[in-house]
Design a protein around this motif. Sequence first.
Motif, mmCIF file in Angstrom:
data_model
loop_
_atom_site.group_PDB
_atom_site.id
_atom_site.type_symbol
_atom_site.label_atom_id
_atom_site.label_comp_id
_atom_site.label_asym_id
_atom_site.label_seq_id
_atom_site.Cartn_x
_atom_site.Cartn_y
_atom_site.Cartn_z
ATOM 1 N N LEU A 177 24.452 48.461 22.808
ATOM 2 C CA LEU A 177 24.325 47.790 24.230
ATOM 3 C C LEU A 177 25.512 48.366 25.027
ATOM 4 C CD1 LEU A 177 23.381 44.243 23.806
ATOM 5 C CD2 LEU A 177 21.981 46.070 24.725
ATOM 6 N N ARG A 178 26.572 48.642 24.607
ATOM 7 C CA ARG A 178 27.657 49.118 25.228
ATOM 8 C C ARG A 178 27.600 50.609 25.571
ATOM 9 N NH1 ARG A 178 32.970 48.041 22.209
ATOM 10 N NH2 ARG A 178 32.271 45.909 22.029
ATOM 11 N N ILE A 179 26.959 51.469 24.621
ATOM 12 C CA ILE A 179 26.908 52.819 24.816
ATOM 13 C C ILE A 179 25.785 53.001 25.869
ATOM 14 C CG2 ILE A 179 25.915 54.918 23.725
ATOM 15 C CD1 ILE A 179 27.255 53.431 20.882
ATOM 16 N N MET A 180 24.681 52.336 25.768
ATOM 17 C CA MET A 180 23.561 52.135 26.910
ATOM 18 C C MET A 180 23.905 52.270 28.097
ATOM 19 S SD MET A 180 20.940 53.371 25.236
ATOM 20 C CE MET A 180 19.631 52.908 23.624
ATOM 21 N N GLU A 181 24.902 51.229 28.362
ATOM 22 C CA GLU A 181 25.449 50.805 29.365
ATOM 23 C C GLU A 181 26.409 51.965 30.280
ATOM 24 O OE1 GLU A 181 27.419 47.258 29.232
ATOM 25 O OE2 GLU A 181 25.538 46.035 29.013
ATOM 26 N N LYS A 182 27.344 52.497 29.189
ATOM 27 C CA LYS A 182 28.283 53.460 29.731
ATOM 28 C C LYS A 182 27.655 54.645 29.914
ATOM 29 C CE LYS A 182 32.432 51.988 27.225
ATOM 30 N NZ LYS A 182 33.555 52.390 26.138
ATOM 31 N N LEU A 183 26.615 54.977 29.449
ATOM 32 C CA LEU A 183 25.952 56.463 29.635
ATOM 33 C C LEU A 183 24.672 56.256 30.300
ATOM 34 C CD1 LEU A 183 26.066 58.373 26.302
ATOM 35 C CD2 LEU A 183 27.515 58.423 28.035
ATOM 36 N N GLN A 184 24.801 55.244 31.058
ATOM 37 C CA GLN A 184 23.441 54.615 32.016
ATOM 38 C C GLN A 184 22.118 55.186 31.542
ATOM 39 O OE1 GLN A 184 24.592 55.733 35.992
ATOM 40 N NE2 GLN A 184 26.650 55.174 35.371
ATOM 41 N N VAL A 185 21.627 54.895 30.088
ATOM 42 C CA VAL A 185 20.186 55.143 29.746
ATOM 43 C C VAL A 185 19.738 53.642 29.300
ATOM 44 C CG1 VAL A 185 21.002 57.457 29.006
ATOM 45 C CG2 VAL A 185 21.380 55.538 27.253
ATOM 46 N N SER A 186 18.098 53.745 29.013
ATOM 47 C CA SER A 186 17.556 52.861 28.828
ATOM 48 C C SER A 186 16.985 52.810 27.453
ATOM 49 C CB SER A 186 16.462 52.371 29.834
ATOM 50 O OG SER A 186 15.635 53.528 30.092
ATOM 51 N N ASN A 187 16.972 54.071 26.625
ATOM 52 C CA ASN A 187 16.135 54.067 25.428
ATOM 53 C C ASN A 187 17.050 55.222 24.814
ATOM 54 O OD1 ASN A 187 14.965 56.657 26.157
ATOM 55 N ND2 ASN A 187 13.773 55.311 27.444
ATOM 56 N N VAL A 188 16.454 55.369 23.571
ATOM 57 C CA VAL A 188 17.177 56.310 22.637
ATOM 58 C C VAL A 188 17.009 57.798 23.058
ATOM 59 C CG1 VAL A 188 17.416 56.935 19.976
ATOM 60 C CG2 VAL A 188 17.529 54.633 20.690
ATOM 61 N N ILE A 189 15.715 58.084 23.545
ATOM 62 C CA ILE A 189 15.339 59.259 23.850
ATOM 63 C C ILE A 189 16.272 59.777 24.952
ATOM 64 C CG2 ILE A 189 13.424 60.554 24.952
ATOM 65 C CD1 ILE A 189 11.510 58.989 23.758
ATOM 66 N N GLU A 190 16.289 58.852 25.892
ATOM 67 C CA GLU A 190 17.412 59.222 27.124
ATOM 68 C C GLU A 190 18.595 59.552 26.547
ATOM 69 O OE1 GLU A 190 17.232 56.260 29.994
ATOM 70 O OE2 GLU A 190 15.250 56.757 30.649
ATOM 71 N N LEU A 191 19.129 58.653 25.245
ATOM 72 C CA LEU A 191 20.209 58.712 24.936
ATOM 73 C C LEU A 191 20.665 59.948 24.004
ATOM 74 C CD1 LEU A 191 23.093 57.556 24.073
ATOM 75 C CD2 LEU A 191 21.779 56.500 22.052
ATOM 76 N N ALA A 192 19.732 60.452 23.517
ATOM 77 C CA ALA A 192 19.601 61.932 22.791
ATOM 78 C C ALA A 192 19.680 62.982 23.707
ATOM 79 C CB ALA A 192 18.490 61.842 21.910
ATOM 80 N N GLU A 193 19.113 62.687 24.869
ATOM 81 C CA GLU A 193 19.238 63.895 25.897
ATOM 82 C C GLU A 193 20.522 64.039 26.429
ATOM 83 O OE1 GLU A 193 18.113 66.934 28.051
ATOM 84 O OE2 GLU A 193 17.259 66.198 26.444
ATOM 85 N N LYS A 194 21.185 62.725 26.580
ATOM 86 C CA LYS A 194 22.445 62.739 27.199
ATOM 87 C C LYS A 194 23.503 63.432 26.124
ATOM 88 C CE LYS A 194 22.389 60.251 31.437
ATOM 89 N NZ LYS A 194 23.053 59.317 32.208
#
Length: 201
Positions: A177-194
Amino acid sequence: MRNVLIVDDHEIVRLGTILILKQITKELTVTEASDFHEAVRLLRVQPFDLVVLDVNIAGGDNLQMIDTIRLRQPKVKILVLSGYEEHIYGPRFIEAGADGYVSKHSAHSEIKLALQKVLNQEKYVSPAVKEIMGQETKPLLSMRETEVMQLLVKGRSIAEIASQLHIQVSTASTYKLRIMEKLQVSNVIELAEKARLIGHK
């Protein structure tokens, strides 16, 4: 005559950039590329004064895009024009060798200023990015958060991450949750791209 290469997969962005460039100088030849492979091909055969580069584009490879361009044309100026958050990506691309970074969400006047400065052989660093780069700040993600992020990107479940890192499942969920908030993403696909774009493998 200035030779400019605009690398962006959205035609409307390329057209808008051309309009702003023409407000700066009439002595202008513009070439367009809709993906990075096409850009590299053009860089091999034609000299450019400036490359206006979107980093989220087919054929791109995060920060290495800057090195790829420099390998073909060492003296070309590079302005990154991106829809991604300035405070996360700006410092990284400037440090990687870009001559400027400006958000697509910026005002027309700021995008024009960025183009003008880089065309005039200057660097463009926005006040926000300059402040971040001037601070002695700790990394956006802690070491543990980076570990969790890398495992999430590899497709590991929260239970698998908890087991591998010897932490509670609830703790692993909190990290996610903290990682998603810091990188401003809502799912793992967006996280992988960032993660790819900012150089985390």
